[in-house]
Design a protein around this motif. Structure first.
Motif, PDB file in Angstrom:
ATOM      1  N   THR A  58       0.855  -1.185   0.000  1.00 15.42           N
ATOM      2  CA  THR A  58       0.000   0.000   0.000  1.00 15.42           C
ATOM      3  C   THR A  58       0.892   1.236   0.000  1.00 15.42           C
ATOM      4  OG1 THR A  58      -1.654  -1.220   1.258  1.00 15.42           O
ATOM      5  CG2 THR A  58      -1.894   1.174   1.207  1.00 15.42           C
ATOM      6  N   LYS A  59       0.708   2.077  -1.015  1.00 14.84           N
ATOM      7  CA  LYS A  59       1.655   3.179  -1.210  1.00 14.84           C
ATOM      8  C   LYS A  59       0.920   4.488  -1.453  1.00 14.84           C
ATOM      9  CE  LYS A  59       5.422   0.361  -2.572  1.00 14.84           C
ATOM     10  NZ  LYS A  59       6.840   0.608  -2.690  1.00 14.84           N
ATOM     11  N   SER A  60       1.637   5.572  -1.213  1.00 17.62           N
ATOM     12  CA  SER A  60       1.083   6.894  -1.521  1.00 17.62           C
ATOM     13  C   SER A  60       1.202   7.119  -3.031  1.00 17.62           C
ATOM     14  CB  SER A  60       1.875   7.967  -0.778  1.00 17.62           C
ATOM     15  OG  SER A  60       3.190   8.003  -1.287  1.00 17.62           O
ATOM     16  N   PRO A  61       0.359   8.003  -3.593  1.00 17.35           N
ATOM     17  CA  PRO A  61       0.450   8.274  -5.039  1.00 17.35           C
ATOM     18  C   PRO A  61       1.866   8.710  -5.444  1.00 17.35           C
ATOM     19  CG  PRO A  61      -1.527   9.281  -4.112  1.00 17.35           C
ATOM     20  CD  PRO A  61      -0.748   8.738  -2.954  1.00 17.35           C
ATOM     21  N   GLU A 119      -9.365   8.090  -2.887  1.00 15.46           N
ATOM     22  CA  GLU A 119      -9.623   7.120  -1.820  1.00 15.46           C
ATOM     23  C   GLU A 119      -8.826   5.849  -2.079  1.00 15.46           C
ATOM     24  OE1 GLU A 119     -13.739   6.420  -1.175  1.00 15.46           O
ATOM     25  OE2 GLU A 119     -14.067   8.483  -0.531  1.00 15.46           O
ATOM     26  N   LYS A 120      -8.560   5.129  -1.012  1.00 13.80           N
ATOM     27  CA  LYS A 120      -7.792   3.883  -1.105  1.00 13.80           C
ATOM     28  C   LYS A 120      -8.346   2.981  -2.215  1.00 13.80           C
ATOM     29  CE  LYS A 120      -6.315   0.272   2.049  1.00 13.80           C
ATOM     30  NZ  LYS A 120      -6.372  -0.240   3.397  1.00 13.80           N
ATOM     31  N   GLU A 121      -7.455   2.524  -3.092  1.00  8.93           N
ATOM     32  CA  GLU A 121      -7.934   1.740  -4.249  1.00  8.93           C
ATOM     33  C   GLU A 121      -6.871   0.721  -4.680  1.00  8.93           C
ATOM     34  OE1 GLU A 121      -9.411   4.260  -7.482  1.00  8.93           O
ATOM     35  OE2 GLU A 121      -8.786   2.725  -8.927  1.00  8.93           O
ATOM     36  N   THR A 122      -7.299  -0.512  -4.952  1.00  7.31           N
ATOM     37  CA  THR A 122      -6.377  -1.509  -5.492  1.00  7.31           C
ATOM     38  C   THR A 122      -6.222  -1.245  -6.982  1.00  7.31           C
ATOM     39  OG1 THR A 122      -7.095  -3.148  -3.872  1.00  7.31           O
ATOM     40  CG2 THR A 122      -6.001  -4.010  -5.834  1.00  7.31           C
ATOM     41  N   VAL A 156      -1.823  -1.273  -3.823  1.00  9.31           N
ATOM     42  CA  VAL A 156      -2.938  -0.426  -3.395  1.00  9.31           C
ATOM     43  C   VAL A 156      -2.434   1.015  -3.273  1.00  9.31           C
ATOM     44  CG1 VAL A 156      -4.589  -0.013  -1.495  1.00  9.31           C
ATOM     45  CG2 VAL A 156      -3.930  -2.364  -2.091  1.00  9.31           C
ATOM     46  N   VAL A 157      -3.212   1.951  -3.805  1.00  8.36           N
ATOM     47  CA  VAL A 157      -2.871   3.373  -3.635  1.00  8.36           C
ATOM     48  C   VAL A 157      -3.731   3.918  -2.508  1.00  8.36           C
ATOM     49  CG1 VAL A 157      -2.848   5.649  -4.720  1.00  8.36           C
ATOM     50  CG2 VAL A 157      -2.462   3.623  -6.100  1.00  8.36           C
ATOM     51  N   ASP A 158      -3.079   4.607  -1.573  1.00  3.93           N
ATOM     52  CA  ASP A 158      -3.829   5.235  -0.487  1.00  3.93           C
ATOM     53  C   ASP A 158      -3.304   6.661  -0.281  1.00  3.93           C
ATOM     54  OD1 ASP A 158      -5.073   6.072   1.785  1.00  3.93           O
ATOM     55  OD2 ASP A 158      -4.688   4.244   2.948  1.00  3.93           O
ATOM     56  N   PRO A 159      -4.073   7.661  -0.733  1.00  2.00           N
ATOM     57  CA  PRO A 159      -3.594   9.046  -0.626  1.00  2.00           C
ATOM     58  C   PRO A 159      -3.467   9.535   0.816  1.00  2.00           C
ATOM     59  CG  PRO A 159      -5.738   8.948  -1.736  1.00  2.00           C
ATOM     60  CD  PRO A 159      -5.384   7.548  -1.370  1.00  2.00           C
ATOM     61  N   SER A 160      -4.066   8.782   1.776  1.00  4.67           N
ATOM     62  CA  SER A 160      -4.039   9.279   3.165  1.00  4.67           C
ATOM     63  C   SER A 160      -2.813   8.782   3.939  1.00  4.67           C
ATOM     64  CB  SER A 160      -5.315   8.850   3.897  1.00  4.67           C
ATOM     65  OG  SER A 160      -5.275   7.455   4.132  1.00  4.67           O
TER      66      SER A 160
END
Ligand SMILES: NC(=O)c1ccc[n+]([C@@H]2O[C@H](COP(=O)([O-])OP(=O)(O)OC[C@H]3O[C@@H](n4cnc5c(N)ncnc54)[C@H](O)[C@@H]3O)[C@@H](O)[C@H]2O)c1
Length: 263
Positions: free
Chosen positions: A139-142, A163-166, A204-208
């Motif tokens: 899970t990584k930041s953009p 929002e968090k997205e695979t 997974v991208v998670d901007p938070s």
């Protein structure tokens, strides 16, 4: 023991300083980087005075070669180290799973640090018997995924994800092709366990999130293991976790002892 470092970016530069100041029984004799300004500044800041050479020069001058560039140079580098019987430590482990045929031809040791994940010792132990499944979710930041070939191929703008997205699911070979600078840990896991084709990878991208996270789930005859590593990012490269740098330092410390005894 003479060490040469190829690639003096976020990982290579810290390794050079570690060898220079903290690693006994060896010396940093040569370095290589295509960014000449960067490598010259690095050498000026060191106590020892390694030669700045090209890749062939580093291989010739060193007993142990450290790669910290990108998976794309690993096949060629492995072949050169095989030809010259040199020990090699690889950070861009994706390049190893893309050149598995070379593993049978090794003439010296190939060292692979555990990278930015924990639990590789357990996976190796589990592999003595049967492993049924290996899954890694990164899970990584953009920001840390920007520039990955998979994003361009699929037309994904990671910075527009709110929002968090695979965004990816596949095996480790496909993952390395799509994210060569982001999921080298999946290659480490593949080599410790059931191979790249059988290791499932989720990106997974998670901007938070502020920290890149790797979760490993392995099931087999031993039972089940789950590890989660929340990684502080390297201040020099948001794609690289600080733990990967520390893991490389720890492997270097072990391998210097090993090679000394081996010789
Ligand atoms: N195993 C792991 O867990 C793990 C973790 C993080 C990063 N990595 C991988 O380690 C490698 C290095 O990471 P980094 O964060 O230090 O990258 P970086 O981009 O900060 O540094 C790479 C350096 O290599 C240099 N370079 C580029 N092409 C070169 C060439 N042909 N010859 C010599 N030098 C060249 C660049 O100028 C740069 O200084 C990457 O492949 C990265 O994906 C692995």
């Amino acid at each position: 023991m003479r060490i040469g470092v190829i690639g003096c970016g976020a990982i290579g530069s810290v390794l050079c300083r570690f060898i220079d100041k903290d690693l006994e029984g060896c010396s940093l004799v040569s370095v290589c980087d295509t960014d000449t300004d960067k490598v010259e500044k690095l050498v000026e800041s060191l106590e020892t005075n390694p030669e700045i050479l090209d890749i062939d020069g580093v291989i010739d001058r060193s007993d142990i070669i450290v790669e910290a560039v990108s998976p794309s140079i690993v096949g060629e580098l492995m072949q050169k180290c095989i030809d010259k019987k040199k020990h090699l430590m690889v950070m861009s482990v994706g390049g190893v799973i893309q050149n598995l045929d070379l593993l049978d031809k090794l003439t010296a040791r190939l060292f692979i640090p555990s990278g930015a994940i924990c639990g590789i010792d357990g996976v190796k132990a589990a592999n003595i018997e049967e492993i049924d499944s290996v899954v890694i979710t990164s899970t990584k930041s953009p920001k840390s995924l920007k520039g990955a070939p998979y994003l361009a191929e699929k037309g994904i703008d990671v910075e527009a994800i709110m929002e968090k997205e695979t965004i990816f699911e596949g095996n480790a070979l496909e993952a390395i092709k799509g994210f060569p600078k982001n999921v080298n840990v999946s290659a480490v896991l593949s080599l410790a366990g059931i191979g790249a084709e059988n290791t499932r990878v989720r990106v997974v991208v998670d901007p938070s999130i502020k920290r890149n996270m790797h979760e490993i789930e392995v099931e087999g005859s031993f039972g089940k293991l789950y590890t989660r590593t929340e990684n502080v990012l390297s201040p020099l490269n948001p794609k690289t976790s600080h733990m990967a740098v520390l893991g490389a330092c720890a492997t270097l410390r072990r391998l210097v002892g090993f090679v000394k005894i081996g010789n």
